[in-house]
Design a protein around this motif. Structure first.
Motif, short mmCIF file in Angstrom:
data_model
loop_
_atom_site.label_atom_id
_atom_site.label_comp_id
_atom_site.label_asym_id
_atom_site.label_seq_id
_atom_site.Cartn_x
_atom_site.Cartn_y
_atom_site.Cartn_z
N ARG A 1 0.73 -1.15 0.15
CA ARG A 1 -0.42 0.38 -0.14
C ARG A 1 0.46 1.18 -0.08
O ARG A 1 0.55 1.85 0.90
CB ARG A 1 -0.80 -0.42 1.08
N GLY A 2 2.00 1.50 -0.96
CA GLY A 2 2.18 2.68 -1.18
C GLY A 2 3.74 2.52 -0.26
O GLY A 2 4.51 3.07 -1.29
N ALA A 3 4.14 1.63 0.21
CA ALA A 3 5.83 1.21 1.20
C ALA A 3 6.27 0.84 -0.31
O ALA A 3 5.94 0.28 -0.74
CB ALA A 3 5.58 1.09 2.44
N GLN A 4 7.85 1.23 -0.27
CA GLN A 4 8.49 0.44 -0.62
C GLN A 4 8.45 -0.82 -0.40
O GLN A 4 9.13 -1.56 0.61
CB GLN A 4 10.18 0.91 0.25
N PRO A 5 8.45 -1.73 -1.72
CA PRO A 5 7.99 -3.75 -1.30
C PRO A 5 9.57 -4.10 -1.42
O PRO A 5 9.91 -4.39 -1.44
CB PRO A 5 7.52 -3.75 -2.65
N TRP A 6 11.02 -3.45 -2.38
CA TRP A 6 12.10 -3.92 -2.04
C TRP A 6 12.46 -4.70 -0.98
O TRP A 6 13.41 -5.66 -1.38
CB TRP A 6 12.39 -2.74 -3.76
N ARG A 7 12.91 -3.97 -0.18
CA ARG A 7 13.26 -4.95 1.22
C ARG A 7 12.57 -6.49 1.17
O ARG A 7 13.86 -6.60 2.03
CB ARG A 7 12.70 -3.41 2.33
N TYR A 8 11.59 -6.66 0.58
CA TYR A 8 11.16 -7.84 0.88
C TYR A 8 12.13 -8.77 -0.59
O TYR A 8 11.88 -10.04 0.25
CB TYR A 8 9.56 -7.99 0.53
N LEU A 9 12.60 -9.11 -1.20
CA LEU A 9 13.22 -9.21 -1.85
C LEU A 9 14.56 -10.00 -1.01
O LEU A 9 14.98 -11.61 -1.92
CB LEU A 9 13.77 -8.33 -3.51
N ARG A 10 14.43 -10.19 -0.24
CA ARG A 10 15.89 -10.98 0.53
C ARG A 10 15.03 -11.75 1.18
O ARG A 10 16.02 -13.07 0.81
CB ARG A 10 17.23 -9.96 1.83
N PRO A 11 14.40 -11.88 1.71
CA PRO A 11 13.87 -12.57 2.08
C PRO A 11 13.45 -14.20 1.26
O PRO A 11 12.75 -15.08 1.80
CB PRO A 11 12.67 -12.87 3.50
N LEU A 12 12.76 -12.85 0.30
CA LEU A 12 12.41 -14.06 -0.83
C LEU A 12 13.60 -14.90 -2.03
O LEU A 12 13.04 -15.75 -2.73
CB LEU A 12 11.52 -13.30 -1.72
N ASN A 13 14.93 -14.26 -1.37
CA ASN A 13 15.94 -14.68 -2.16
C ASN A 13 16.14 -14.38 -4.20
O ASN A 13 16.13 -16.24 -4.46
CB ASN A 13 16.08 -16.24 -2.06
#
Length: 298
Positions: free
Chosen positions: A105-117
């Motif tokens: 909801r508008g916040a930066q999503p890229w930070r979840y790339l690491r746990p997703l590998n």
């Protein structure tokens, strides 16, 4: 025991890269997210039209047929959870086996790339793409108005890559930008036996090579290097791929010619390049993404 994505090629993709949400996005860009959410709620049962990266995702997921999953596609989006419902329903409508998503909801999503590998992130948001590249993840800004992929190769995933600042580092590009073409050619000739450092998309090309070596029953991989390099600078690029033990099916050393018409003939499901001018040339003909890193994007 928790689920794991180990051993899979993980692709993270935004809603706008996968589906055509341009009409809805006009409300989102106006910062009226309640109106955006209301519109998405009204359209929950209306499948969104395929977006510019739809063909890429559809073909990647086809590698999972008939065996252990090899590719995982996760929606990673600035959309809200209600809009996420429409994304999942649209994916189901088209038979896309997408089961995971993160909606911020508008916040930066890229930070979840690491746990997703994740090995690749595709988004229409340039800030998110730059942040992902800075975090060491191959990423490209998708242009939603790019041409869509050709339907001529239903059983072949075709991907084209630029060289410098994409597959390779921007080491040589820095010389070109600073000192010009003659210095660039001399630099590459003198270092012809020294492999170029890796760029952000080397791991992606390696993962595609693994899919290529053990193709699924329904899908094959075909790759192309499409670069502004010309002889004699071509040799260092080829030798670098040889050193990496990576093969590409086609290589185009265009010496500065516009790439668009060559890509039109190759018909990739996606093309990655770090220079906006090359993307503008390509996007008229094929799906294209801007790798917003390296010296040309500082």
């Amino acid at each position: 025991m928790p689920a794991t994505l180990d051993g899979q090629l993980v692709i993270a993709i935004s809603s706008r890269a996968l589906f055509d949400f341009e009409a809805e996005n006009e409300l989102f860009e106006a910062r009226d997210d309640h109106a955006y959410m209301a519109l998405q709620r009204e359209r929950l049962d209306v499948p969104a039209k395929p977006g510019v990266a739809f063909s890429l995702v559809q073909k990647l997921l086809a590698f999972n047929s008939g065996g252990a999953p090899r590719v995982e596609v996760v929606v990673l989006s600035r959309n809200d959870p209600i809009s996420g419902m429409r994304v999942f329903r649209s994916a189901q409508h088209y038979g896309l086996a997408i089961q995971r998503g993160v909606f911020t909801r508008g916040a930066q999503p890229w930070r979840y790339l690491r746990p997703l590998n994740a090995q690749l992130f595709l988004s229409a948001n340039e800030d998110d793409v730059r942040a992902a590249l800075n975090a060491g993840v191959a990423a490209a800004r998708v242009f939603p108005l790019s041409a869509h992929a050709s339907a001529e190769h239903p059983h072949e995933l075709r991907i084209a890559f630029d060289g410098d600042a994409v597959l390779f580092s921007d080491e040589a590009e820095q010389v070109f930008q600073r000192e010009g073409l003659d210095a660039f050619q001399a630099h590459e000739t003198a270092r012809v036996l020294t492999p170029l450092p890796a760029g952000p998309f080397k791991p992606m090309l390696q993962a595609l090579q693994q899919l290529q070596r053990s193709p699924g029953e329904q899908m094959r991989v075909r790759t192309a290097l499409v670069t502004a390099r010309s002889a004699p600078a071509h040799e260092r690029a080829i030798r670098t791929l040889m050193d990496w033990q990576i093969e590409v099916d086609e290589a185009m050393f265009l010496g500065g010619l516009a790439k668009g018409e060559f890509l039109r003939e190759f018909e990739p499901d996606f093309f990655f390049d770090d220079q906006a001018g090359h993307i503008a040339s390509a996007a008229v003909h094929v799906p294209a993404g801007h790798v917003a890193g390296g010296v040309t994007n500082r």
